[in-house]
Design a protein around this motif. Structure first.
Motif, PDB file in Angstrom:
ATOM      1  N   ALA A 187       3.878  -7.527   5.380  1.00  0.00           N
ATOM      2  CA  ALA A 187       5.230  -6.885   4.787  1.00  0.00           C
ATOM      3  C   ALA A 187       5.655  -7.408   3.668  1.00  0.00           C
ATOM      4  O   ALA A 187       5.730  -6.832   2.623  1.00  0.00           O
ATOM      5  N   ALA A 188       5.636  -8.711   3.707  1.00  0.00           N
ATOM      6  CA  ALA A 188       6.229  -9.494   2.484  1.00  0.00           C
ATOM      7  C   ALA A 188       5.159  -9.358   1.152  1.00  0.00           C
ATOM      8  O   ALA A 188       5.676  -9.200   0.175  1.00  0.00           O
ATOM      9  N   PHE A 189       3.963  -9.263   1.507  1.00  0.00           N
ATOM     10  CA  PHE A 189       2.987  -9.036   0.317  1.00  0.00           C
ATOM     11  C   PHE A 189       3.119  -7.662  -0.121  1.00  0.00           C
ATOM     12  O   PHE A 189       3.291  -7.368  -1.481  1.00  0.00           O
ATOM     13  N   ILE A 190       3.576  -6.524   0.699  1.00  0.00           N
ATOM     14  CA  ILE A 190       3.545  -5.308   0.346  1.00  0.00           C
ATOM     15  C   ILE A 190       4.815  -5.088  -0.464  1.00  0.00           C
ATOM     16  O   ILE A 190       4.871  -4.530  -1.671  1.00  0.00           O
ATOM     17  N   ILE A 191       6.052  -5.785  -0.026  1.00  0.00           N
ATOM     18  CA  ILE A 191       7.008  -5.536  -0.904  1.00  0.00           C
ATOM     19  C   ILE A 191       7.269  -6.254  -2.212  1.00  0.00           C
ATOM     20  O   ILE A 191       7.648  -5.941  -3.427  1.00  0.00           O
ATOM     21  N   THR A 192       6.706  -7.530  -2.174  1.00  0.00           N
ATOM     22  CA  THR A 192       6.565  -8.196  -3.424  1.00  0.00           C
ATOM     23  C   THR A 192       5.379  -7.961  -4.242  1.00  0.00           C
ATOM     24  O   THR A 192       5.618  -8.076  -5.904  1.00  0.00           O
ATOM     25  N   ALA A 193       4.389  -7.289  -3.854  1.00  0.00           N
ATOM     26  CA  ALA A 193       3.160  -6.772  -4.687  1.00  0.00           C
ATOM     27  C   ALA A 193       3.570  -5.480  -5.420  1.00  0.00           C
ATOM     28  O   ALA A 193       3.003  -5.178  -6.377  1.00  0.00           O
ATOM     29  N   TRP A 194       4.332  -4.672  -4.463  1.00  0.00           N
ATOM     30  CA  TRP A 194       4.625  -3.507  -5.125  1.00  0.00           C
ATOM     31  C   TRP A 194       5.024  -3.228  -6.859  1.00  0.00           C
ATOM     32  O   TRP A 194       4.591  -2.414  -7.486  1.00  0.00           O
ATOM     33  N   PRO A 195       6.130  -4.163  -7.263  1.00  0.00           N
ATOM     34  CA  PRO A 195       6.194  -4.196  -8.659  1.00  0.00           C
ATOM     35  C   PRO A 195       5.251  -4.535  -9.547  1.00  0.00           C
ATOM     36  O   PRO A 195       5.024  -4.228 -10.674  1.00  0.00           O
ATOM     37  N   VAL A 196       4.152  -5.465  -9.136  1.00  0.00           N
ATOM     38  CA  VAL A 196       2.976  -5.718  -9.726  1.00  0.00           C
ATOM     39  C   VAL A 196       1.899  -4.838  -9.681  1.00  0.00           C
ATOM     40  O   VAL A 196       1.247  -4.691 -10.816  1.00  0.00           O
ATOM     41  N   SER A 197       1.752  -4.409  -8.658  1.00  0.00           N
ATOM     42  CA  SER A 197       0.520  -3.273  -8.535  1.00  0.00           C
ATOM     43  C   SER A 197       0.895  -2.595  -7.219  1.00  0.00           C
ATOM     44  O   SER A 197       0.379  -3.128  -6.052  1.00  0.00           O
ATOM     45  N   THR A 198       1.253  -1.322  -7.607  1.00  0.00           N
ATOM     46  CA  THR A 198       1.463  -0.395  -6.425  1.00  0.00           C
ATOM     47  C   THR A 198       0.402  -0.226  -5.537  1.00  0.00           C
ATOM     48  O   THR A 198       0.308   0.083  -4.329  1.00  0.00           O
TER      49      THR A 198
END
Length: 148
Positions: free
Chosen positions: A107-118
């Motif tokens: 979940a943390a990866f999803i949240i933090t990666a979203w602005p980098v690579s949707t």
């Protein structure tokens, strides 16, 4: 070079499931009626590991060592530990704690990666769904086999 390292790390994590297999002990355990069929596990995990590798590579190429990559590394390490804990040590309780950390790191990866690579973040959503199912299954098997 980063792609090769990421693929190697994912393959090593996946190998944990090949080394610590369900085997006869798991076959004797009581399981809920909604347990996925045995053939589903390697099929689903193969697809998920490809998505995990691609998502990691994608974020790495865009941001290098960054918060999403820290969560990516945590999730792959915790992922690799689950089979050892559940099938190797037969510690369903530790495996359940491990899968809770796995869920949080995904979940943390999803949240933090979203602005980098949707796309990388979206690729982790089926992974989160599968791990959610696995967590409920881990808990159900643990409860059904409290004396095992």
């Amino acid at each position: 070079m980063a792609a090769i390292i990421i693929i190697a790390v994912v393959v090593l994590a996946a190998a944990s499931g090949a080394v610590f297999k369900p085997g006869p002990w798991y076959q004797t355990l009581r399981k809920p009626g909604w347990t996925p069929p045995n053939w589903a596990f390697p099929v689903v995990w193969s697809v998920l590991y490809i998505a995990i590798a691609y998502a990691g590579w994608s974020v790495w190429t865009l941001s290098g060592w960054s918060l999403p990559m820290v969560f990516w590394v945590v999730q792959i390490l915790v992922n690799a530990a689950w089979s050892w804990l559940f099938f190797g040590l037969r510690r369903m309780d530790l495996a359940l704690a491990d899968i809770a950390v796995l869920w949080l790191s995904i979940a943390a990866f999803i949240i933090t990666a979203w602005p980098v690579s949707t796309l990388a973040a979206l690729l982790f959503i089926p992974y989160l769904a599968w791990v959610t199912t696995a967590a409920f299954l881990n808990r159900a098997v643990m409860r059904l086999n409290a004396a095992a």
